[in-house]
Enzyme design. Structure first.
Site, mmCIF file in Angstrom:
data_model
loop_
_atom_site.group_PDB
_atom_site.id
_atom_site.type_symbol
_atom_site.label_atom_id
_atom_site.label_comp_id
_atom_site.label_asym_id
_atom_site.label_seq_id
_atom_site.Cartn_x
_atom_site.Cartn_y
_atom_site.Cartn_z
ATOM 1 N N CYS A 112 102.796 83.476 58.575
ATOM 2 C CA CYS A 112 103.430 84.877 57.913
ATOM 3 C C CYS A 112 103.867 84.584 56.526
ATOM 4 O O CYS A 112 104.138 85.552 55.799
ATOM 5 C CB CYS A 112 104.459 85.372 58.929
ATOM 6 S SG CYS A 112 103.594 85.621 60.756
ATOM 7 N N HIS A 237 108.814 90.566 55.106
ATOM 8 C CA HIS A 237 107.867 90.355 56.244
ATOM 9 C C HIS A 237 108.055 91.091 57.380
ATOM 10 O O HIS A 237 109.467 91.437 58.036
ATOM 11 C CB HIS A 237 107.804 88.760 56.733
ATOM 12 C CG HIS A 237 106.798 88.605 57.887
ATOM 13 N ND1 HIS A 237 105.638 89.283 58.019
ATOM 14 C CD2 HIS A 237 107.109 88.033 58.939
ATOM 15 C CE1 HIS A 237 105.194 88.821 59.110
ATOM 16 N NE2 HIS A 237 105.667 88.043 59.863
ATOM 17 N N ASN A 267 103.211 93.735 62.824
ATOM 18 C CA ASN A 267 103.045 92.590 62.381
ATOM 19 C C ASN A 267 101.573 92.079 62.003
ATOM 20 O O ASN A 267 101.016 91.536 62.810
ATOM 21 C CB ASN A 267 103.626 91.482 63.211
ATOM 22 C CG ASN A 267 103.982 89.896 62.498
ATOM 23 O OD1 ASN A 267 103.425 89.679 61.371
ATOM 24 N ND2 ASN A 267 104.957 89.043 63.196
#
Length: 312
Positions: A112, A237, A267
């Site tokens: 990520c 994020h 996500n």
């Protein structure tokens, strides 16, 4: 010479998977997902759409936004942990599909935090005067490594792509500071298991992220001699609204100054920051001369942040 963002773009698949849909698949509820993660829906790529296809669409939009053509690129960096194949790289596939001459191309694997690693890599090539325009793409097809029987993880992830063209900008604009880091001792908390499915120890990842993301956000601001009060916008994020809120509160900025695309996309790993950035720039939420902080964390464990002055 400073390196900065001169064009952004993103792509999200058409198929929407809602919390109500997931209620029919696993033992969960819309209320449980929303209150613990902030997610309401996520996008799922079709079977015949792979990672490189989404990367191509986001890249085209970023090039158009930068008023550049593929032939103007000097390098392509793709951040992903879900490539079409182990090799050739998604970046090489993208180079060919864009028709970007025979420029350098490589994939970056930092989960990520991958887009942050890609942006900082691009910055080095540009500020050393080796390259002028570098395309950085964050893209994931997480649906192909998601265990749809695991109610703890399948509610979290989605597919998508975000892209940015990094190039020379004015001396008072662009990337002003950065932080990158890793802690391999936490690798067992988030990884692709022997069944090629995503495994996450949510409790441990949460503990790490809720500490690291706020800390990195503050660090990059302090590195340029400014304070938290100087930050105009935060693009974290998009992993969990509670982690994002921890970073926002640590910076002391209002809710309207933080990107929150998580409720619509979930996500999307390395794609989450560039998707959010592209959406918010196009919506006018990020303006010329704004001090913007981008911050992410992911498997590895890895993390990265930048402080930048928006504009060319």
């Amino acid at each position: 010479m400073n390196a900065g963002f001169i064009g952004v773009g993103h792509y999200a698949p058409e198929k929407v998977l809602t919390n109500q849909d997931l209620e029919k698949m696993v033992d969960t509820s819309d209320e449980w997902i929303r209150t613990r993660t902030g997610i309401e829906e996520r996008r799922i790529a079709a079977d015949d759409m792979d990672t490189s296809d989404m990367a191509f669409r986001a890249a085209e939009e970023a090039l158009k936004d930068a008023n550049l053509e593929a032939k103007d690129l000097d390098m392509i960096l793709v951040a992903t942990v879900t490539p079409d194949t182990p090799f050739p790289s998604v970046s090489a596939m993208l180079q060919h599909r864009l028709g970007a001459n025979k420029v350098a191309a490589m994939d970056v694997s930092a989960a990520c935090a991958g887009f942050m690693y890609g942006v900082i890599t691009a910055k080095q090539f540009i500020e050393s005067n080796d390259y002028k325009n570098v395309l950085v793409v964050g893209v994931e097809k997480l649906s192909k490594i998601t265990d749809w029987d695991d109610r703890n993880t399948c509610v979290l992830f989605g597919d998508g792509a975000g892209a940015a063209v990094i190039g020379p900008v004015s001396e008072d604009k662009g990337i002003l500071s950065f932080e990158l880091g890793s802690d391999g001792s936490g690798g067992s908390h988030l990884y692709q298991n022997e069944l090629d499915k995503l495994f996450m120890n949510g409790r441990e990842v949460f503990k790490f992220a809720v500490r690291q993301m706020p800390e990195s956000s503050v660090n990059v601001v302090k590195k340029i001699g400014l304070s938290e009060q100087d930050v105009d916008y935060l693009v974290p994020h998009q992993a969990n609204i509670r982690i994002m809120e921890a970073a926002r509160e640590r910076l002391g900025i209002s809710e309207d100054k933080m990107s929150t695309t998580i409720k619509r996309y979930g996500n999307t790993s390395s794609a989450s920051i560039p998707i959010a950035l592209s959406e918010d720039v196009k919506a006018g939420k990020i303006k010329d001369n704004d001090l913007v902080v981008l911050v992410g964390f992911g498997g590895g464990l890895t993390w990265g942040a930048v402080a930048l002055r928006w504009g060319k």
